[in-house]
Motif scaffolding. Structure first.
Motif, short mmCIF file in Angstrom:
data_model
loop_
_atom_site.label_atom_id
_atom_site.label_comp_id
_atom_site.label_asym_id
_atom_site.label_seq_id
_atom_site.Cartn_x
_atom_site.Cartn_y
_atom_site.Cartn_z
N PRO A 110 0.79 -1.24 0.00
CA PRO A 110 0.00 0.00 0.00
C PRO A 110 0.82 1.28 0.00
O PRO A 110 0.30 2.33 -0.39
CB PRO A 110 -0.82 -0.12 1.29
N VAL A 111 2.06 1.23 0.44
CA VAL A 111 2.92 2.42 0.45
C VAL A 111 4.11 2.12 -0.45
O VAL A 111 4.88 1.19 -0.18
CB VAL A 111 3.40 2.77 1.87
N SER A 112 4.27 2.88 -1.53
CA SER A 112 5.31 2.54 -2.49
C SER A 112 5.75 3.76 -3.28
O SER A 112 5.05 4.78 -3.34
CB SER A 112 4.82 1.46 -3.46
N SER A 113 6.90 3.62 -3.91
CA SER A 113 7.38 4.59 -4.89
C SER A 113 7.31 3.92 -6.26
O SER A 113 7.72 2.77 -6.42
CB SER A 113 8.83 5.00 -4.60
N VAL A 114 6.76 4.64 -7.23
CA VAL A 114 6.49 4.05 -8.55
C VAL A 114 7.20 4.88 -9.61
O VAL A 114 7.01 6.10 -9.69
CB VAL A 114 4.98 4.02 -8.84
N LYS A 115 8.01 4.21 -10.42
CA LYS A 115 8.70 4.88 -11.51
C LYS A 115 7.74 5.11 -12.67
O LYS A 115 7.05 4.19 -13.12
CB LYS A 115 9.89 4.06 -11.99
N ILE A 205 -4.59 13.63 -5.70
CA ILE A 205 -3.19 13.86 -6.07
C ILE A 205 -2.74 15.12 -5.36
O ILE A 205 -3.31 16.20 -5.56
CB ILE A 205 -3.01 14.02 -7.59
N ASP A 206 -1.73 14.98 -4.49
CA ASP A 206 -1.22 16.11 -3.71
C ASP A 206 -2.35 16.88 -3.03
O ASP A 206 -2.38 18.11 -2.99
CB ASP A 206 -0.40 17.06 -4.60
N GLY A 207 -3.33 16.13 -2.52
CA GLY A 207 -4.44 16.74 -1.78
C GLY A 207 -5.62 17.17 -2.62
O GLY A 207 -6.66 17.54 -2.07
N GLU A 208 -5.51 17.16 -3.94
CA GLU A 208 -6.62 17.54 -4.82
C GLU A 208 -7.42 16.30 -5.20
O GLU A 208 -6.89 15.37 -5.81
CB GLU A 208 -6.10 18.22 -6.08
N ASP A 261 6.23 13.59 -12.04
CA ASP A 261 7.35 13.39 -11.11
C ASP A 261 7.09 14.12 -9.79
O ASP A 261 6.77 15.31 -9.77
CB ASP A 261 8.62 13.93 -11.77
N GLY A 262 7.22 13.40 -8.68
CA GLY A 262 7.09 13.99 -7.35
C GLY A 262 5.68 14.01 -6.80
O GLY A 262 5.49 14.33 -5.61
N GLU A 263 4.68 13.67 -7.59
CA GLU A 263 3.30 13.71 -7.10
C GLU A 263 3.00 12.49 -6.21
O GLU A 263 3.57 11.41 -6.39
CB GLU A 263 2.32 13.79 -8.26
N VAL A 264 2.07 12.71 -5.27
CA VAL A 264 1.67 11.66 -4.34
C VAL A 264 0.18 11.37 -4.54
O VAL A 264 -0.65 12.28 -4.46
CB VAL A 264 1.93 12.06 -2.87
N LEU A 265 -0.12 10.13 -4.82
CA LEU A 265 -1.49 9.67 -5.04
C LEU A 265 -1.97 8.95 -3.79
O LEU A 265 -1.34 7.97 -3.35
CB LEU A 265 -1.52 8.72 -6.24
N VAL A 266 -3.04 9.42 -3.20
CA VAL A 266 -3.61 8.79 -2.01
C VAL A 266 -4.99 8.25 -2.37
O VAL A 266 -5.85 8.99 -2.86
CB VAL A 266 -3.71 9.77 -0.83
N SER A 267 -5.20 6.97 -2.15
CA SER A 267 -6.44 6.29 -2.50
C SER A 267 -7.03 5.68 -1.24
O SER A 267 -6.33 5.01 -0.49
CB SER A 267 -6.17 5.18 -3.53
N LEU A 275 -4.08 3.72 0.36
CA LEU A 275 -2.85 3.49 -0.39
C LEU A 275 -2.17 4.83 -0.58
O LEU A 275 -2.82 5.86 -0.72
CB LEU A 275 -3.14 2.88 -1.76
N ARG A 276 -0.85 4.80 -0.63
CA ARG A 276 -0.09 6.05 -0.86
C ARG A 276 1.07 5.74 -1.81
O ARG A 276 2.01 5.04 -1.45
CB ARG A 276 0.42 6.61 0.46
N GLN A 277 0.98 6.26 -3.03
CA GLN A 277 2.01 6.06 -4.04
C GLN A 277 2.69 7.39 -4.38
O GLN A 277 2.00 8.37 -4.67
CB GLN A 277 1.42 5.44 -5.31
N THR A 278 4.01 7.39 -4.35
CA THR A 278 4.81 8.54 -4.75
C THR A 278 5.46 8.21 -6.08
O THR A 278 6.07 7.14 -6.24
CB THR A 278 5.88 8.86 -3.69
N PHE A 279 5.37 9.14 -7.04
CA PHE A 279 5.83 8.85 -8.40
C PHE A 279 7.13 9.62 -8.70
O PHE A 279 7.33 10.74 -8.24
CB PHE A 279 4.74 9.23 -9.41
N TYR A 280 8.01 8.96 -9.45
CA TYR A 280 9.26 9.60 -9.82
C TYR A 280 9.60 9.27 -11.26
O TYR A 280 9.21 8.24 -11.79
CB TYR A 280 10.40 9.19 -8.88
N ALA A 281 10.32 10.20 -11.90
CA ALA A 281 10.68 10.03 -13.31
C ALA A 281 11.91 9.16 -13.43
O ALA A 281 12.71 9.08 -12.49
CB ALA A 281 10.92 11.39 -13.95
#
Length: 281
Positions: A110-115, A205-208, A261-267, A275-281
């Motif tokens: 549920p908590v991950s970093s996703v490329k 996404i980032d609170g929105e 890049d850098g956005e956080v998705l909370v579901s 769930l909390r996913q952080t995205f990176y390029a």
């Protein structure tokens, strides 16, 4: 009852959100393997109902894995909410929704970093996920909940360019990059909900806020999906079923919106967790 995959070990989650190691608490009766429990689900439920459990230990959500980390089958359906079908430009299904798979290598906790795939258009899709607890073949809809071990939250992350490439859509490929199937934080048994057919789903996404829906608006409910799918193929213990996403995905927006890049998705799903996913390029 809530169970989880804590550092690759099966745990029961207590009412005060602590973890009880199942292998240790059962004296070795049940394996520490989180996936193995589904093959003995009814036996496990009976044991858990009567067991005198130790207090349990606090834990970090970042140490949780998917509650069904190694399913033999991942079945996922599309266009299962009227508004999402409309925003995607398709007619709502009336007999059976479109079916695809997400490959098991895409599963994460549920908590991950996703490329983010390079030059891709990565989209979000909050979904209720059902995990099968006993073999289901040609199951009537009114009996289908008896075959569901529990419910969890999932994200059907989708890279739209790959998904739409080729002479026909590549749904499974575009939805199976590493980390594109986060699930968790817990598996919650259907009897734990006031109504397992009516749960709120949201993602931001980032609170929105991007999506908000209720599973009562599914075109095909969890029992209907189990009945329709099991009419064709056996659903096996531990199999995972992604049930579809409500409206609000990036593909259906004007202009279209993709994860960056850098956005956080909370579901979040009511009664299950987030769930909390952080995205990176």
């Amino acid at each position: 009852m809530r169970i989880a995959n804590l550092s690759s070990r099966l745990v029961l989650i207590t009412e005060d959100a602590k973890a009880v190691d199942v292998e240790q608490a059962s004296g070795g009766l049940f394996s520490a393997d989180p996936q193995a429990v589904y093959a003995r689900w009814e036996e496990f439920r009976a044991w858990a109902a009567g067991a005198e459990l130790p207090e349990g230990a606090a834990f970090d959500q970042a140490d949780l894995g998917a509650p069904a980390p190694g399913p033999r089958q991942i079945l996922a359906v599309g266009l299962n909410y009227h508004a999402h079908a409309a925003e995607s430009g398709f007619a709502a299904p009336d007999t059976i929704p479109p079916l695809f798979t997400k490959f098991a290598s895409a599963i994460s906790g549920p908590v991950s970093s996703v490329k983010l795939p390079e030059k891709g258009h990565t989209d979000w899709e909050i979904e209720l996920v059902a995990v099968i607890g006993r073999e289901a073949y040609q199951v009537p809809e009114d009996e289908a909940w008896q075959y569901v071990a529990g419910l969890t939250a999932g994200q059907d992350l989708s890279e739209r360019i790959t998904q739409m490439a080729g002479p026909s859509p590549q749904f499974s490929l575009g939805k199976s990059f590493p980390g594109f199937a986060p699930m968790g934080p817990y598996l919650v048994t259907p009897d734990s909900f006031d109504d397992p057919d009516d749960l709120e789903l949201t993602c931001s996404i980032d609170g929105e806020e991007m999506q908000r829906g209720r599973t009562r608006d599914l075109i095909f409910s969890v029992p209907a999906l189990v009945a329709k799918l099991s009419a064709v193929l056996p659903l096996l213990p531990g199999d995972v079923l992604f049930t579809g996403t409500p409206a609000g995905v990036g593909l259906g927006r004007t202009p279209q919106r993709w994860l960056a890049d850098g956005e956080v998705l909370v579901s979040r799903i009511e009664g299950i967790g987030e769930l909390r996913q952080t995205f990176y390029a």
